[in-house]
Design a protein around this motif. Structure first.
Motif, PDB file in Angstrom:
ATOM      1  N   GLN A  63       0.827  -1.199   0.000  1.00 24.47           N
ATOM      2  CA  GLN A  63       0.000   0.000   0.000  1.00 24.47           C
ATOM      3  C   GLN A  63       0.870   1.261   0.000  1.00 24.47           C
ATOM      4  N   HIS A  64       0.207   2.410  -0.212  1.00 23.29           N
ATOM      5  CA  HIS A  64       0.851   3.719  -0.124  1.00 23.29           C
ATOM      6  C   HIS A  64       2.043   3.805  -1.082  1.00 23.29           C
ATOM      7  N   CYS A  65       1.748   3.605  -2.363  1.00 25.35           N
ATOM      8  CA  CYS A  65       2.794   3.548  -3.384  1.00 25.35           C
ATOM      9  C   CYS A  65       2.864   4.847  -4.188  1.00 25.35           C
ATOM     10  N   PHE A  66       4.032   5.099  -4.737  1.00 27.39           N
ATOM     11  CA  PHE A  66       4.217   6.241  -5.628  1.00 27.39           C
ATOM     12  C   PHE A  66       5.282   5.895  -6.660  1.00 27.39           C
ATOM     13  N   LEU A  67       5.272   6.654  -7.743  1.00 27.61           N
ATOM     14  CA  LEU A  67       6.163   6.380  -8.872  1.00 27.61           C
ATOM     15  C   LEU A  67       7.026   7.597  -9.143  1.00 27.61           C
ATOM     16  N   ILE A  68       8.315   7.366  -9.318  1.00 27.30           N
ATOM     17  CA  ILE A  68       9.241   8.417  -9.733  1.00 27.30           C
ATOM     18  C   ILE A  68       9.821   8.018 -11.082  1.00 27.30           C
ATOM     19  N   GLN A  69       9.641   8.878 -12.082  1.00 20.42           N
ATOM     20  CA  GLN A  69      10.161   8.634 -13.424  1.00 20.42           C
ATOM     21  C   GLN A  69      11.224   9.672 -13.749  1.00 20.42           C
ATOM     22  N   THR A  70      12.229   9.271 -14.518  1.00 23.07           N
ATOM     23  CA  THR A  70      13.317  10.176 -14.875  1.00 23.07           C
ATOM     24  C   THR A  70      13.422  10.304 -16.390  1.00 23.07           C
ATOM     25  N   THR A  71      14.114  11.354 -16.831  1.00 23.36           N
ATOM     26  CA  THR A  71      14.291  11.560 -18.269  1.00 23.36           C
ATOM     27  C   THR A  71      15.193  10.501 -18.884  1.00 23.36           C
ATOM     28  N   ALA A  72      15.939   9.789 -18.050  1.00 28.63           N
ATOM     29  CA  ALA A  72      16.795   8.713 -18.553  1.00 28.63           C
ATOM     30  C   ALA A  72      15.986   7.473 -18.909  1.00 28.63           C
ATOM     31  N   GLY A  73      14.684   7.514 -18.605  1.00 31.73           N
ATOM     32  CA  GLY A  73      13.825   6.385 -18.930  1.00 31.73           C
ATOM     33  C   GLY A  73      13.659   5.387 -17.806  1.00 31.73           C
ATOM     34  N   THR A  74      14.281   5.656 -16.662  1.00 30.92           N
ATOM     35  CA  THR A  74      14.152   4.754 -15.520  1.00 30.92           C
ATOM     36  C   THR A  74      12.934   5.134 -14.678  1.00 30.92           C
ATOM     37  N   SER A  75      12.369   4.138 -14.032  1.00 29.24           N
ATOM     38  CA  SER A  75      11.229   4.358 -13.145  1.00 29.24           C
ATOM     39  C   SER A  75      11.496   3.667 -11.812  1.00 29.24           C
ATOM     40  N   HIS A  76      11.043   4.302 -10.749  1.00 26.98           N
ATOM     41  CA  HIS A  76      11.167   3.728  -9.410  1.00 26.98           C
ATOM     42  C   HIS A  76       9.765   3.611  -8.819  1.00 26.98           C
ATOM     43  N   TYR A  77       9.324   2.372  -8.616  1.00 33.54           N
ATOM     44  CA  TYR A  77       8.015   2.106  -8.014  1.00 33.54           C
ATOM     45  C   TYR A  77       8.256   1.886  -6.528  1.00 33.54           C
ATOM     46  N   LEU A  78       7.779   2.829  -5.710  1.00 39.70           N
ATOM     47  CA  LEU A  78       8.149   2.868  -4.302  1.00 39.70           C
ATOM     48  C   LEU A  78       6.928   2.804  -3.394  1.00 39.70           C
ATOM     49  N   SER A  79       7.176   2.384  -2.167  1.00 42.74           N
ATOM     50  CA  SER A  79       6.095   2.252  -1.194  1.00 42.74           C
ATOM     51  C   SER A  79       6.587   2.679   0.184  1.00 42.74           C
ATOM     52  N   VAL A  80       5.668   3.231   0.978  1.00 46.85           N
ATOM     53  CA  VAL A  80       5.962   3.552   2.376  1.00 46.85           C
ATOM     54  C   VAL A  80       4.933   2.860   3.262  1.00 46.85           C
ATOM     55  N   GLU A  81       5.163   2.902   4.558  1.00 50.14           N
ATOM     56  CA  GLU A  81       4.343   2.139   5.495  1.00 50.14           C
ATOM     57  C   GLU A  81       2.954   2.735   5.721  1.00 50.14           C
ATOM     58  N   THR A  82       2.862   4.068   5.725  1.00 47.67           N
ATOM     59  CA  THR A  82       1.592   4.696   6.096  1.00 47.67           C
ATOM     60  C   THR A  82       1.201   5.802   5.124  1.00 47.67           C
ATOM     61  N   ARG A  83      -0.067   6.140   5.169  1.00 47.73           N
ATOM     62  CA  ARG A  83      -0.581   7.244   4.359  1.00 47.73           C
ATOM     63  C   ARG A  83       0.076   8.564   4.762  1.00 47.73           C
ATOM     64  N   GLN A  84       0.328   8.732   6.061  1.00 50.93           N
ATOM     65  CA  GLN A  84       0.956   9.962   6.549  1.00 50.93           C
ATOM     66  C   GLN A  84       2.358  10.138   5.966  1.00 50.93           C
ATOM     67  N   GLU A  85       3.104   9.040   5.868  1.00 47.64           N
ATOM     68  CA  GLU A  85       4.443   9.113   5.283  1.00 47.64           C
ATOM     69  C   GLU A  85       4.374   9.495   3.810  1.00 47.64           C
ATOM     70  N   LEU A  86       3.385   8.961   3.107  1.00 53.81           N
ATOM     71  CA  LEU A  86       3.217   9.280   1.693  1.00 53.81           C
ATOM     72  C   LEU A  86       2.903  10.762   1.514  1.00 53.81           C
ATOM     73  N   ILE A  87       2.031  11.287   2.359  1.00 52.18           N
ATOM     74  CA  ILE A  87       1.692  12.712   2.295  1.00 52.18           C
ATOM     75  C   ILE A  87       2.921  13.563   2.594  1.00 52.18           C
ATOM     76  N   ARG A  88       3.726  13.131   3.552  1.00 54.12           N
ATOM     77  CA  ARG A  88       4.931  13.885   3.914  1.00 54.12           C
ATOM     78  C   ARG A  88       5.926  13.914   2.756  1.00 54.12           C
ATOM     79  N   ILE A  89       6.085  12.786   2.069  1.00 54.84           N
ATOM     80  CA  ILE A  89       6.990  12.744   0.921  1.00 54.84           C
ATOM     81  C   ILE A  89       6.473  13.638  -0.200  1.00 54.84           C
ATOM     82  N   GLU A  90       5.175  13.559  -0.481  1.00 58.07           N
ATOM     83  CA  GLU A  90       4.606  14.377  -1.553  1.00 58.07           C
ATOM     84  C   GLU A  90       4.765  15.862  -1.252  1.00 58.07           C
TER      85      GLU A  90
END
Length: 288
Positions: A144-171
């Motif tokens: 749960q609580h996943c987000f995606l980081i994409q770069t111009t180099a064509g790489t993608s990082h599919y990431l997850s944190v433990e809680t919704r609060q952590e996801l909001i803090r990262i965003e």
């Protein structure tokens, strides 16, 4: 800097009323079982708050020796998912994410000194990346609580944190970092062709979009960021921008060709994101 997790290491399997704390070197506290969800919630909250407090203290210690333009605005643990061809689903690996100055850092372990920062295997300019929170319906597995980081180099990082609060803090930290990075950058120019003429498309924090003709040495057109009403591209080199006229009565379509289309699109997204953040009352209230 330790981290807390309710997941079985390397998987998307959530433990029932249990968690463990792991050190930055991978040592485990052992699995701690709680009697019920209330006890679990209280334990994880206290441990998480303690870890966050220590992490914020470490950030302050780092920032004392850094110029303001290189200050760290976020540090924290995440998990990165990798497709495993040998089985269905993903393997999950612990990563340490940091936002420092205008750069995103993805470490295998938290940095201990300046040399670790210099040797980081994954460094990206935030204005050349895209951040997107994954909707629950888009999750690839039970993490749960996943987000995606994409770069111009064509790489993608599919990431997850433990809680919704952590996801909001990262965003929130990401928006702040992009806003500061773009404001410091000021402007960025890309070589393009417009109607067969060599030109330069400038994204300017104060001015907006501007096309400069290399032959006539003059600006062909200028638009504020707020005048952009739509855009489309062929994912290769062609870009179409639709602007509303200053008086709001006409739609102007501008078609461009750019060999570096992806860097242009990512940078354009960063400028627009920063502009939106700059007029968001909640963002201004927390970051000014």
């Amino acid at each position: 800097m330790a981290y807390i997790t309710r997941y079985v290491p390397g998987t998307d399997k959530l433990r029932q009323n249990a968690f463990e704390v792991r050190s930055m070197d991978g040592l485990s506290s052992g699995v701690i079982h709680c009697d019920d969800l209330l006890a679990l919630s209280q334990w994880t909250k206290h441990v998480t708050n303690n870890i966050m407090g220590l992490t914020n203290l470490q950030m302050k210690l780092y920032n004392r020796d850094l110029p303001s333009a290189e200050h760290i605005t976020f540090m924290g643990w995440v998990c990165e998912g990798y497709l495993n061809p040998a089985q269905t689903g993903q393997d999950w690996v612990v990563r340490f994410l940091a936002l420092r100055g205008s750069e995103l850092y993805i470490f295998d372990k938290p940095p201990r000194d300046q040399q670790d920062w210099l040797k980081c295997p994954g460094v990206h300019s935030v204005y050349q990346t895209m951040f997107r929170v994954i909707r629950e319906s888009e999750n690839v597995d039970e993490k749960q609580h996943c987000f995606l980081i994409q770069t111009t180099a064509g790489t993608s990082h599919y990431l997850s944190v433990e809680t919704r609060q952590e996801l909001i803090r990262i965003e929130s930290s990401w928006l702040r970092c992009v806003h500061q990075a773009v404001a410091r950058l000021g402007s960025k120019t890309f070589r393009v062709k417009c109607d067969g003429h060599d030109s330069g498309l400038t994204l300017d924090w104060a001015m907006g979009f501007a096309l400069y003709d290399s032959e006539t040495k003059m600006f062909c057109w200028k638009y504020k960021f707020s005048q952009l009403k739509g855009s489309s591209d062929d994912n290769k080199s062609r870009l179409r921008l639709d602007f509303i006229s200053a008086d709001g009565t006409e739609l102007h379509t501008r078609e461009l060709e750019c060999a570096a289309l992806q860097p242009l699109l990512f940078c354009m997204h960063a400028f627009l994101t920063a502009k939106v953040a700059a007029v968001d009352p909640s963002f201004l209230r927390h970051h000014t």
